[in-house]
Write a protein that holds these residues in place. Sequence first.
Motif, PDB file in Angstrom:
ATOM      1  N   HIS A 142       0.832  -1.205   0.000  1.00  0.00           N
ATOM      2  CA  HIS A 142       0.000   0.000   0.000  1.00  0.00           C
ATOM      3  C   HIS A 142       0.868   1.258   0.000  1.00  0.00           C
ATOM      4  N   SER A 143       0.268   2.375  -0.370  1.00  0.00           N
ATOM      5  CA  SER A 143       1.010   3.631  -0.405  1.00  0.00           C
ATOM      6  C   SER A 143       1.217   4.163   1.015  1.00  0.00           C
ATOM      7  N   PRO A 144       2.459   4.546   1.363  1.00  0.00           N
ATOM      8  CA  PRO A 144       2.732   5.042   2.718  1.00  0.00           C
ATOM      9  C   PRO A 144       2.323   6.488   2.950  1.00  0.00           C
ATOM     10  N   ILE A 145       1.973   7.206   1.887  1.00  0.00           N
ATOM     11  CA  ILE A 145       1.665   8.628   1.993  1.00  0.00           C
ATOM     12  C   ILE A 145       0.915   9.050   0.731  1.00  0.00           C
ATOM     13  N   LYS A 146       0.230  10.164   0.789  1.00  0.00           N
ATOM     14  CA  LYS A 146      -0.371  10.720  -0.434  1.00  0.00           C
ATOM     15  C   LYS A 146       0.754  11.271  -1.299  1.00  0.00           C
ATOM     16  N   ALA A 147       0.833  10.800  -2.543  1.00  0.00           N
ATOM     17  CA  ALA A 147       1.984  11.162  -3.371  1.00  0.00           C
ATOM     18  C   ALA A 147       1.675  10.975  -4.851  1.00  0.00           C
ATOM     19  N   ALA A 148       2.560  11.556  -5.680  1.00  0.00           N
ATOM     20  CA  ALA A 148       2.485  11.380  -7.125  1.00  0.00           C
ATOM     21  C   ALA A 148       3.630  10.482  -7.573  1.00  0.00           C
ATOM     22  N   VAL A 149       3.361   9.589  -8.499  1.00  0.00           N
ATOM     23  CA  VAL A 149       4.395   8.700  -9.035  1.00  0.00           C
ATOM     24  C   VAL A 149       5.228   9.483 -10.052  1.00  0.00           C
ATOM     25  N   GLU A 150       6.530   9.606  -9.761  1.00  0.00           N
ATOM     26  CA  GLU A 150       7.419  10.315 -10.673  1.00  0.00           C
ATOM     27  C   GLU A 150       8.079   9.383 -11.683  1.00  0.00           C
ATOM     28  N   LYS A 151       8.448   8.176 -11.215  1.00  0.00           N
ATOM     29  CA  LYS A 151       9.192   7.264 -12.074  1.00  0.00           C
ATOM     30  C   LYS A 151       9.100   5.857 -11.497  1.00  0.00           C
TER      31      LYS A 151
END
Length: 261
Positions: A142-151
């Motif tokens: 799962h995602s550990p934080i709200k974020a945008a995928v850069e690469k």
Amino acid sequence: MKKALYQFLIELTNKRWSSILLKKFVQSRLSQKCIPSYMKVYEIDSNEIEHEISYYPSLHEFFTRRLREGVREIQGGEKQFVSPVDGTLAEAGTVTPNLMMQVKGKDYSIQEMLGNEEIAKKYVGGSFLVLYLSPANYHRIHSPIKAAVEKRWELGLHSYPVNEYGLKYGRETLSKNYRSITELKHKGGDMLLVKVGAMFVNSIHYTNDHHHWNKGDEIGYFTFGSTVILFFEKGTFHFNDDLSVPTPIKMGKIIGQMKRG
């Protein structure tokens, strides 16, 4: 006896021929009969599983099971990072100026792990956390934080054991195994989510192809037991003082605080 057999098959097997045979077996209906003993050996709580045992047609389907809704709480606010997996927080430390991290008394090159010197240098002086998943654990990520995928990129061809013995006696398993790496941009900076395979090439599968992840979103799963490594840029992460290392941890539990953002 059964536990020793499971540990040999799932944690320690790494030869190509034996991995192929094991993969075929655990994906077959024959393996369904192993599920009750597997649960007993690894003391898996049936109250947390999404479905009844009879629902799962194979050991593989059971191994990649989802949890019942509500059995994991995503703790904290927008500035708290949470564990992306169930497992053991096995190590926490700081990336050295010569791009090294130490796990179980062994040095690992993060440049080799990431396959990119420029990206590796971004994390000098920053924090890293190593989370090991055993065969007993829930294996969704799962995602550990709200974020945008850069690469996102993949490296490595083979996967050797990443359990306690594999980390202690193996040859740079964390930096040489098959691994899938995602760089994320969150409110306070950049971070890396490194998924390390344990047995089969391509043992990491994604279920979320969105560019933006909300905290706690499912992003994928491991086919077999493995390891997640988190890297944070210097000055962006404060480790949760209430945690010790090593310690068991559940997905959604706070592992640290954002320092800026």
